[in-house]
Design a protein around this motif. Structure first.
Motif, mmCIF file in Angstrom:
data_model
loop_
_atom_site.group_PDB
_atom_site.id
_atom_site.type_symbol
_atom_site.label_atom_id
_atom_site.label_comp_id
_atom_site.label_asym_id
_atom_site.label_seq_id
_atom_site.Cartn_x
_atom_site.Cartn_y
_atom_site.Cartn_z
ATOM 1 N N VAL A 47 0.824 -1.209 0.000
ATOM 2 C CA VAL A 47 0.000 0.000 0.000
ATOM 3 C C VAL A 47 0.859 1.260 0.000
ATOM 4 C CG1 VAL A 47 -0.321 0.171 2.513
ATOM 5 C CG2 VAL A 47 -2.104 1.019 0.961
ATOM 6 N N ARG A 48 2.049 1.206 0.587
ATOM 7 C CA ARG A 48 2.923 2.385 0.618
ATOM 8 C C ARG A 48 3.370 2.791 -0.783
ATOM 9 N NH1 ARG A 48 6.859 -0.316 4.804
ATOM 10 N NH2 ARG A 48 6.403 -1.904 3.267
ATOM 11 N N ALA A 49 3.411 1.847 -1.710
ATOM 12 C CA ALA A 49 3.825 2.144 -3.084
ATOM 13 C C ALA A 49 2.777 2.961 -3.845
ATOM 14 C CB ALA A 49 4.126 0.846 -3.831
ATOM 15 N N LEU A 50 1.571 3.072 -3.310
ATOM 16 C CA LEU A 50 0.516 3.837 -3.975
ATOM 17 C C LEU A 50 0.632 5.335 -3.737
ATOM 18 C CD1 LEU A 50 -2.563 1.551 -3.211
ATOM 19 C CD2 LEU A 50 -1.126 1.586 -5.267
ATOM 20 N N ASP A 51 1.365 5.713 -2.710
ATOM 21 C CA ASP A 51 1.507 7.126 -2.368
ATOM 22 C C ASP A 51 2.109 7.890 -3.546
ATOM 23 O OD1 ASP A 51 1.241 9.294 -0.623
ATOM 24 O OD2 ASP A 51 3.315 9.126 0.032
ATOM 25 N N GLY A 52 1.448 8.950 -3.978
ATOM 26 C CA GLY A 52 1.932 9.771 -5.086
ATOM 27 C C GLY A 52 1.519 9.279 -6.457
ATOM 28 N N LYS A 53 0.778 8.175 -6.524
ATOM 29 C CA LYS A 53 0.322 7.649 -7.810
ATOM 30 C C LYS A 53 -1.149 7.965 -8.018
ATOM 31 C CE LYS A 53 3.512 3.817 -8.289
ATOM 32 N NZ LYS A 53 3.646 2.396 -8.601
ATOM 33 N N LEU A 74 -8.904 -2.700 -17.782
ATOM 34 C CA LEU A 74 -8.018 -2.444 -16.652
ATOM 35 C C LEU A 74 -6.587 -2.858 -16.977
ATOM 36 C CD1 LEU A 74 -10.315 -3.593 -13.705
ATOM 37 C CD2 LEU A 74 -10.052 -1.296 -14.678
ATOM 38 N N GLU A 75 -6.437 -3.999 -17.637
ATOM 39 C CA GLU A 75 -5.109 -4.465 -18.061
ATOM 40 C C GLU A 75 -4.453 -3.460 -19.002
ATOM 41 O OE1 GLU A 75 -3.032 -7.652 -18.000
ATOM 42 O OE2 GLU A 75 -3.915 -7.479 -16.021
ATOM 43 N N ALA A 76 -5.216 -2.973 -19.984
ATOM 44 C CA ALA A 76 -4.683 -2.022 -20.960
ATOM 45 C C ALA A 76 -4.298 -0.708 -20.287
ATOM 46 C CB ALA A 76 -5.706 -1.776 -22.071
ATOM 47 N N LEU A 77 -5.130 -0.223 -19.366
ATOM 48 C CA LEU A 77 -4.814 1.012 -18.661
ATOM 49 C C LEU A 77 -3.522 0.856 -17.850
ATOM 50 C CD1 LEU A 77 -8.378 2.021 -17.411
ATOM 51 C CD2 LEU A 77 -7.015 3.202 -19.162
ATOM 52 N N GLN A 78 -3.380 -0.279 -17.169
ATOM 53 C CA GLN A 78 -2.165 -0.511 -16.377
ATOM 54 C C GLN A 78 -0.937 -0.552 -17.281
ATOM 55 O OE1 GLN A 78 -1.782 -0.611 -12.949
ATOM 56 N NE2 GLN A 78 0.339 -0.477 -13.577
ATOM 57 N N LYS A 79 -1.063 -1.235 -18.401
ATOM 58 C CA LYS A 79 0.070 -1.349 -19.339
ATOM 59 C C LYS A 79 0.440 0.026 -19.912
ATOM 60 C CE LYS A 79 1.472 -3.414 -23.675
ATOM 61 N NZ LYS A 79 0.975 -3.753 -24.976
ATOM 62 N N ASP A 80 -0.563 0.789 -20.322
ATOM 63 C CA ASP A 80 -0.311 2.067 -20.984
ATOM 64 C C ASP A 80 0.163 3.164 -20.030
ATOM 65 O OD1 ASP A 80 -1.136 0.831 -23.308
ATOM 66 O OD2 ASP A 80 -3.127 1.776 -23.323
ATOM 67 N N TYR A 81 -0.397 3.205 -18.824
ATOM 68 C CA TYR A 81 -0.130 4.333 -17.922
ATOM 69 C C TYR A 81 0.704 3.981 -16.694
ATOM 70 C CZ TYR A 81 -3.695 6.437 -20.849
ATOM 71 O OH TYR A 81 -4.398 6.904 -21.920
ATOM 72 N N GLY A 82 0.925 2.716 -16.432
ATOM 73 C CA GLY A 82 1.715 2.313 -15.275
ATOM 74 C C GLY A 82 3.071 2.990 -15.189
ATOM 75 N N PRO A 83 3.814 3.051 -16.293
ATOM 76 C CA PRO A 83 5.132 3.693 -16.237
ATOM 77 C C PRO A 83 5.080 5.189 -15.923
ATOM 78 C CG PRO A 83 4.958 2.268 -18.170
ATOM 79 C CD PRO A 83 3.586 2.373 -17.570
ATOM 80 N N ARG A 84 3.907 5.794 -16.038
ATOM 81 C CA ARG A 84 3.770 7.239 -15.792
ATOM 82 C C ARG A 84 3.250 7.562 -14.385
ATOM 83 N NH1 ARG A 84 0.264 9.384 -20.566
ATOM 84 N NH2 ARG A 84 0.358 11.265 -19.287
ATOM 85 N N GLY A 85 3.181 6.562 -13.505
ATOM 86 C CA GLY A 85 2.725 6.828 -12.140
ATOM 87 C C GLY A 85 1.271 6.486 -11.902
ATOM 88 N N PHE A 86 0.784 5.478 -12.585
ATOM 89 C CA PHE A 86 -0.599 5.040 -12.469
ATOM 90 C C PHE A 86 -0.634 3.601 -11.980
ATOM 91 C CE2 PHE A 86 -4.070 2.715 -14.617
ATOM 92 C CZ PHE A 86 -5.167 3.341 -14.046
ATOM 93 N N GLN A 87 -1.638 3.278 -11.150
ATOM 94 C CA GLN A 87 -1.766 1.906 -10.667
ATOM 95 C C GLN A 87 -3.228 1.502 -10.563
ATOM 96 O OE1 GLN A 87 0.812 -0.445 -9.827
ATOM 97 N NE2 GLN A 87 -1.044 -1.659 -10.082
#
Length: 171
Positions: A47-53, A74-87
């Motif tokens: 849960v601490r990894a969510l801070d700031g995302k 949800l899979e596509a959103l995680q793949k596309d935006y995960g590297p930009r600070g999205f979870q």
């Protein structure tokens, strides 16, 4: 429940969460803290990894066909935006909890964590309140505040637009 009503309920919930005591409370942490739940499946959760995302919380159940239909989005959103600070974080509301969620998460090998809702959350006693239907999705900004919500399956385009808007805002 319509999207407008759900958004109104989220705004009211955020406002009420900040009204305890005499000093202001950042309601966002209540939502993030509510996600301190056990995870199942191959994707670890801290849960601490969510801070700031920017966090998209999807409440689902393994028996819910609309929930299953939403998984590719949800899979596509995680793949596309995960590297930009999205979870993306999925919260399984199944009454049998880990017993059914663990094999489900292992089978689908999702790119986002699958959490097991505790009894209090299932009964509506968490920062998210009562989940009236599945799937229910709540979008949290980088400060952990609920800024959007959807009841039922929402289009990839609408979710992506909301996520992009939050990711474009300064931290």
């Amino acid at each position: 429940m319509s999207r407008v009503l759900l958004r109104g309920a989220i705004v009211a919930l955020v406002a009420l969460a900040g009204c305890r005591g005499t000093r202001p409370v950042d309601a966002g942490y209540a939502f993030l803290n509510a996600l301190a739940l056990p995870s199942v499946g191959p994707t670890p959760h801290d849960v601490r990894a969510l801070d700031g995302k920017v966090v998209l919380v999807s409440f689902f159940a393994t028996w819910c066909f609309p929930c299953l239909a939403e998984m590719p989005t949800l899979e596509a959103l995680q793949k596309d935006y995960g590297p930009r600070g999205f979870q993306v974080v999925a919260v399984g509301m199944d009454l049998d909890g880990e017993k059914v969620l663990a094999p489900f998460a292992d089978h689908y090998a999702l790119r986002y964590p699958v959490l097991v809702a505790n009894q209090a959350m299932i009964e509506g006693h968490s920062a998210f309140g009562a989940i009236q239907g599945l799937p229910t999705t709540v979008l949290l900004d980088r400060r952990g505040r609920a800024v959007a919500g959807w009841h039922g399956v929402e289009s990839h385009a609408d979710m992506a637009k909301a996520v992009e808007k939050l990711l474009a805002q300064p931290e």
